[in-house]
Write an enzyme that holds these catalytic residues in place. Structure first.
Site, mmCIF file in Angstrom:
data_model
loop_
_atom_site.group_PDB
_atom_site.id
_atom_site.type_symbol
_atom_site.label_atom_id
_atom_site.label_comp_id
_atom_site.label_asym_id
_atom_site.label_seq_id
_atom_site.Cartn_x
_atom_site.Cartn_y
_atom_site.Cartn_z
ATOM 1 N N LYS A 67 -7.646 -18.577 -55.662
ATOM 2 C CA LYS A 67 -7.983 -17.239 -55.161
ATOM 3 C C LYS A 67 -7.001 -16.807 -54.090
ATOM 4 O O LYS A 67 -6.546 -15.659 -54.085
ATOM 5 C CB LYS A 67 -9.416 -17.206 -54.642
ATOM 6 C CG LYS A 67 -10.386 -17.207 -55.811
ATOM 7 C CD LYS A 67 -11.815 -16.949 -55.406
ATOM 8 C CE LYS A 67 -12.699 -16.926 -56.645
ATOM 9 N NZ LYS A 67 -13.912 -17.698 -56.517
ATOM 10 N N LYS A 94 -8.469 -19.140 -69.862
ATOM 11 C CA LYS A 94 -9.907 -19.328 -69.668
ATOM 12 C C LYS A 94 -10.601 -17.964 -69.595
ATOM 13 O O LYS A 94 -10.090 -17.060 -68.939
ATOM 14 C CB LYS A 94 -10.141 -20.081 -68.348
ATOM 15 C CG LYS A 94 -11.615 -20.290 -68.030
ATOM 16 C CD LYS A 94 -11.816 -20.891 -66.654
ATOM 17 C CE LYS A 94 -12.091 -19.803 -65.645
ATOM 18 N NZ LYS A 94 -12.662 -20.278 -64.382
ATOM 19 N N LYS A 104 -14.133 -13.274 -65.606
ATOM 20 C CA LYS A 104 -14.231 -11.891 -65.131
ATOM 21 C C LYS A 104 -12.942 -11.470 -64.463
ATOM 22 O O LYS A 104 -12.449 -10.378 -64.645
ATOM 23 C CB LYS A 104 -15.356 -11.785 -64.084
ATOM 24 C CG LYS A 104 -16.732 -11.857 -64.676
ATOM 25 C CD LYS A 104 -17.805 -11.897 -63.595
ATOM 26 C CE LYS A 104 -18.005 -13.288 -63.050
ATOM 27 N NZ LYS A 104 -19.347 -13.815 -63.059
HETATM 28 P P1 TYM Z 1 -19.919 -18.844 -62.190
HETATM 29 O O1 TYM Z 1 -20.956 -17.855 -61.801
HETATM 30 O O2 TYM Z 1 -18.492 -18.490 -62.037
HETATM 31 O O3 TYM Z 1 -20.128 -19.270 -63.698
HETATM 32 C C1 TYM Z 1 -21.395 -19.686 -64.195
HETATM 33 C C2 TYM Z 1 -21.209 -20.844 -65.151
HETATM 34 O O4 TYM Z 1 -20.390 -20.448 -66.260
HETATM 35 C C3 TYM Z 1 -19.365 -21.412 -66.459
HETATM 36 N N1 TYM Z 1 -18.172 -20.761 -67.029
HETATM 37 C C4 TYM Z 1 -17.518 -21.197 -68.120
HETATM 38 N N2 TYM Z 1 -17.742 -22.256 -68.934
HETATM 39 C C5 TYM Z 1 -16.895 -22.422 -69.978
HETATM 40 N N3 TYM Z 1 -15.838 -21.583 -70.241
HETATM 41 C C6 TYM Z 1 -15.589 -20.513 -69.461
HETATM 42 N N4 TYM Z 1 -14.582 -19.702 -69.728
HETATM 43 C C7 TYM Z 1 -16.444 -20.293 -68.320
HETATM 44 N N5 TYM Z 1 -16.483 -19.355 -67.340
HETATM 45 C C8 TYM Z 1 -17.538 -19.667 -66.557
HETATM 46 C C9 TYM Z 1 -19.082 -21.969 -65.080
HETATM 47 O O5 TYM Z 1 -18.439 -23.222 -65.146
HETATM 48 C C10 TYM Z 1 -20.480 -22.047 -64.503
HETATM 49 O O6 TYM Z 1 -21.117 -23.243 -64.896
HETATM 50 N N6 TYM Z 1 -19.981 -21.949 -58.315
HETATM 51 C C11 TYM Z 1 -20.689 -21.592 -59.532
HETATM 52 C C12 TYM Z 1 -22.101 -21.114 -59.287
HETATM 53 C C13 TYM Z 1 -22.933 -22.088 -58.512
HETATM 54 C C14 TYM Z 1 -23.472 -23.315 -59.002
HETATM 55 C C15 TYM Z 1 -24.173 -23.880 -57.901
HETATM 56 C C16 TYM Z 1 -23.409 -23.953 -60.230
HETATM 57 C C17 TYM Z 1 -23.316 -21.964 -57.216
HETATM 58 N N7 TYM Z 1 -24.061 -23.030 -56.838
HETATM 59 C C18 TYM Z 1 -24.851 -25.127 -58.027
HETATM 60 C C19 TYM Z 1 -24.071 -25.207 -60.349
HETATM 61 C C20 TYM Z 1 -24.765 -25.755 -59.263
HETATM 62 C C21 TYM Z 1 -19.914 -20.469 -60.199
HETATM 63 O O7 TYM Z 1 -19.155 -19.782 -59.586
HETATM 64 O O8 TYM Z 1 -20.208 -20.246 -61.489
#
Ligand code: TYM
Length: 322
Positions: free
Chosen positions: A110, A190, A193
């Site tokens: 980022k 990947k 968003k």
């Molecule tokens: P976030 O909100 O960016 O994404 C949610 C989940 O989607 C998965 N993901 C993907 N998996 C496969 N291919 C892709 N292209 C792809 N894009 C997104 C992410 O790996 C995620 O599992 N930090 C986390 C949110 C969070 C969290 C937590 C998760 C906050 N606290 C505690 C687990 C446990 C996040 O930004 O995910």
């Protein structure tokens, strides 16, 4: 076994979120106690519009429920309904080396993109560790981009236990399914968003069709055999949304040569559309019943709090706080 995962309400959910995290999470509801939440505190590191956050939060709730999260079996809540998570974050922060956070890929990515870093972005993995440790989670289904955050969570939990008492915090495991660890986006990177390459989970029909038909492939003619058919982006996406025999048939035809990319993309759109048809209908129903959705989150917060207050009390006691 307790299973936990979170999703940020930072924008519209896409099929990468679905296949990488939501689908495994929904399936895991049958294997233990599921704790799933909307990470609205985390979304503050990238979104500063309050009305938008409220809308996105409700959208994530609708999406997750429409896809099969069952509030009778699972605890489903908004992260900020349990502010104890911020207290645990402080406690864990005092044990987290600066160097560990400086090595975080998501922080480095980022800032490399020109986002000016603030304390929240830097501390993001500590809040995530608190999310997981506050609920004694054993298993955390996530996409591969979260692997490092899970490793940090484990490191921080182990450090806490070494400092304050052997079994104070449960050390969790990540569950990352190989076949969907990184769902590719429309440009082959990947799906994300922030890359603008997404297929939305509940996208508008026309706009999504246009996006899919616009996927840029290679310049080989339809007649040419394509020995690397399995690497084709549309094939990779088709595997997610179509029955195995259908995607295998398209892959074979592409390999043999003689099939145009247009037919393949059309099939991809149709299978995508049908794959989510039932969930789309459920989502439409739920969006006419927002009182129910809000009640689900309220009940979820109560149940989440019951678990969180036990763990925070244990952690406070272990480290000699009042
Ligand atoms: P976030 O909100 O960016 O994404 C949610 C989940 O989607 C998965 N993901 C993907 N998996 C496969 N291919 C892709 N292209 C792809 N894009 C997104 C992410 O790996 C995620 O599992 N930090 C986390 C949110 C969070 C969290 C937590 C998760 C906050 N606290 C505690 C687990 C446990 C996040 O930004 O995910």
């Amino acid at each position: 076994m307790r299973i936990l995962t979170g999703i940020q309400p930072s924008g519209t959910l896409h099929i990468g979120n679905y296949f990488g995290a939501m689908k495994p999470a929904i399936e895991l509801q049958a294997r233990g106690e599921a704790y799933y939440f909307i990470a609205d505190y985390h979304s503050m590191t990238s979104l500063t519009d309050a009305a938008q956050r409220r809308k996105n939060t409700l959208d994530v709730a609708l999406d997750f429920l429409a896809c099969g999260l069952d509030p009778k079996r699972s605890v489903f809540w908004r992260q900020s309904d349990i502010p104890e998570v911020c207290e645990l974050m402080w406690i864990l922060g005092t044990l987290t080396p600066m160097g560990l956070l400086e090595r975080a890929h998501s922080y480095k990515d980022k800032t490399a993109k020109g986002i000016s870093p603030n304390f929240g972005l830097f501390a993001y993995p500590v809040l995530m560790a608190a999310d997981i440790l506050l609920y004694d989670a054993n298993l955390v289904p996530v996409g591969k981009d979260q692997r490092q955050h899970l490793e940090m969570t484990r490191d921080i939990a182990i450090k806490f236990n070494q400092s304050y008492g052997e079994s104070s915090l449960v050390v969790p495991e990540a569950e990352i399914r190989e076949e969907v660890a990184t769902v590719p986006g429309l440009d082959g990177q990947k799906m994300s968003k922030s890359y603008g390459n997404t297929i939305d989970l509940f996208g508008d029909e026309k706009a999504t069709k246009k996006k899919i038909m616009g996927i840029v492939m290679d310049s080989r003619t339809p007649a040419e055999p394509k020995p690397d058919a399995e690497k084709n982006l549309a094939i990779q996406l088709l595997k997610l949304v179509a029955p195995a025999e259908v995607s295998a048939d398209f892959e074979n035809r592409l390999r043999a040569g003689g099939m145009g990319y247009g037919d393949l993309k059309k099939a991809l759109f149709e299978h995508y559309w049908n794959h989510f048809a039932e969930a789309r209908a459920r989502r439409a129903e739920l969006s006419n019943n927002l009182d129910y959705v809000n009640q689900v989150l309220k009940d979820g917060a109560e149940r989440a709090r019951a678990t969180a207050s036990g763990v925070i009390a244990r952690a406070r006691k272990a480290c000699g706080l009042a």
